[in-house]
Structures are given as structure tokens and as C-alpha cells.
Scaffold this motif. Structure first.
Motif, PDB file in Angstrom:
ATOM      1  N   SER A   8       0.823  -1.207   0.000  1.00 42.12           N
ATOM      2  CA  SER A   8       0.000   0.000   0.000  1.00 42.12           C
ATOM      3  C   SER A   8       0.856   1.255   0.000  1.00 42.12           C
ATOM      4  O   SER A   8       2.022   1.234   0.352  1.00 42.12           O
ATOM      5  N   SER A   9       0.220   2.344  -0.420  1.00 42.93           N
ATOM      6  CA  SER A   9       0.866   3.644  -0.430  1.00 42.93           C
ATOM      7  C   SER A   9      -0.182   4.684  -0.085  1.00 42.93           C
ATOM      8  O   SER A   9      -1.340   4.549  -0.464  1.00 42.93           O
ATOM      9  N   PHE A  10       0.221   5.692   0.623  1.00 40.00           N
ATOM     10  CA  PHE A  10      -0.687   6.767   1.000  1.00 40.00           C
ATOM     11  C   PHE A  10      -0.252   8.038   0.301  1.00 40.00           C
ATOM     12  O   PHE A  10       0.931   8.365   0.294  1.00 40.00           O
ATOM     13  N   HIS A  11      -1.205   8.728  -0.300  1.00 40.91           N
ATOM     14  CA  HIS A  11      -0.885   9.958  -1.007  1.00 40.91           C
ATOM     15  C   HIS A  11      -2.120  10.840  -1.079  1.00 40.91           C
ATOM     16  O   HIS A  11      -3.244  10.366  -0.973  1.00 40.91           O
ATOM     17  N   PRO A  12      -1.933  12.129  -1.280  1.00 43.77           N
ATOM     18  CA  PRO A  12      -3.090  13.018  -1.390  1.00 43.77           C
ATOM     19  C   PRO A  12      -3.801  12.825  -2.733  1.00 43.77           C
ATOM     20  O   PRO A  12      -3.166  12.536  -3.733  1.00 43.77           O
ATOM     21  N   ASN A  13      -5.124  12.952  -2.713  1.00 44.37           N
ATOM     22  CA  ASN A  13      -5.871  12.915  -3.968  1.00 44.37           C
ATOM     23  C   ASN A  13      -6.325  14.324  -4.317  1.00 44.37           C
ATOM     24  O   ASN A  13      -5.904  15.286  -3.686  1.00 44.37           O
ATOM     25  N   ASP A  60      -8.893  15.968  -3.679  1.00 46.55           N
ATOM     26  CA  ASP A  60      -9.558  16.665  -2.579  1.00 46.55           C
ATOM     27  C   ASP A  60      -8.615  16.961  -1.412  1.00 46.55           C
ATOM     28  O   ASP A  60      -9.031  17.509  -0.400  1.00 46.55           O
ATOM     29  N   GLY A  61      -7.361  16.566  -1.547  1.00 44.72           N
ATOM     30  CA  GLY A  61      -6.404  16.779  -0.480  1.00 44.72           C
ATOM     31  C   GLY A  61      -6.466  15.710   0.597  1.00 44.72           C
ATOM     32  O   GLY A  61      -5.804  15.805   1.607  1.00 44.72           O
ATOM     33  N   LEU A  62      -7.276  14.660   0.381  1.00 42.98           N
ATOM     34  CA  LEU A  62      -7.410  13.585   1.358  1.00 42.98           C
ATOM     35  C   LEU A  62      -6.395  12.478   1.071  1.00 42.98           C
ATOM     36  O   LEU A  62      -5.910  12.348  -0.041  1.00 42.98           O
TER      37      LEU A  62
END
Length: 76
Positions: free
Chosen positions: A28-33, A35-37
Motif C-alpha cells: 500500500s501507499s498513502f498519497h493526497p488525492n 480533494d487533499g485527502l
């Protein structure tokens, strides 16, 4: 030769590999979309070696680009 341009726009953040309680491997990876989420992009594999290769793909791509750049500079 691999066309590295086709990978433009990939998730730039670090990918995390972790084993789930059932033995599957979560990549997994976390990043802004837009909408800034934060968005979690995740894949599940039962083969840890494949999961680690997938997680390292952005780093490997960056190395290929760097090597090509260096080779181009040396040829000039």
C-alpha cells in the motif's frame, strides 16, 4: 528497452509491504488525492517476493532513469 515514459504519473510515495493476519501480503501507499485527502492504494499478494518487487518498482524506475541520464551524458 523499457519505455519509462509510460510510467509517468505513478504514485510517487513509498510503498509499504506488510503481512496480514491471514498470511496475505498487503502492498500500500498513502498519497493526497484531488480533494487533499489521503488515499490508500493497496494490492494483496500471497507471494512476498512479488510484493516486495512491486513495492520497489518506483525506486527501480528512478534508478533506470538516472542510469540512462548518466549514459547520455557520457556519450556526449
Amino acid at each position: 528497452m523499457t519505455d519509462t515514459d509510460r510510467h509517468e504519473g505513478h504514485t510517487p510515495n513509498e510503498w509499504i509491504v506488510e503481512e496480514c493476519d491471514n498470511g496475505d501480503i498487503l502492498v500500500s501507499s498513502f498519497h493526497p488525492n484531488e480533494d487533499g485527502l489521503q488515499t490508500d492504494i493497496a494490492l494483496i499478494y500471497t507471494n512476498q517476493i512479488d510484493a516486495r518487487l512491486i513495492a520497489d518498482a518506483p525506486k527501480l524506475l528512478a534508478e533506470v532513469k538516472e542510469f540512462r541520464e548518466r549514459l547520455g551524458d557520457e556519450e556526449e
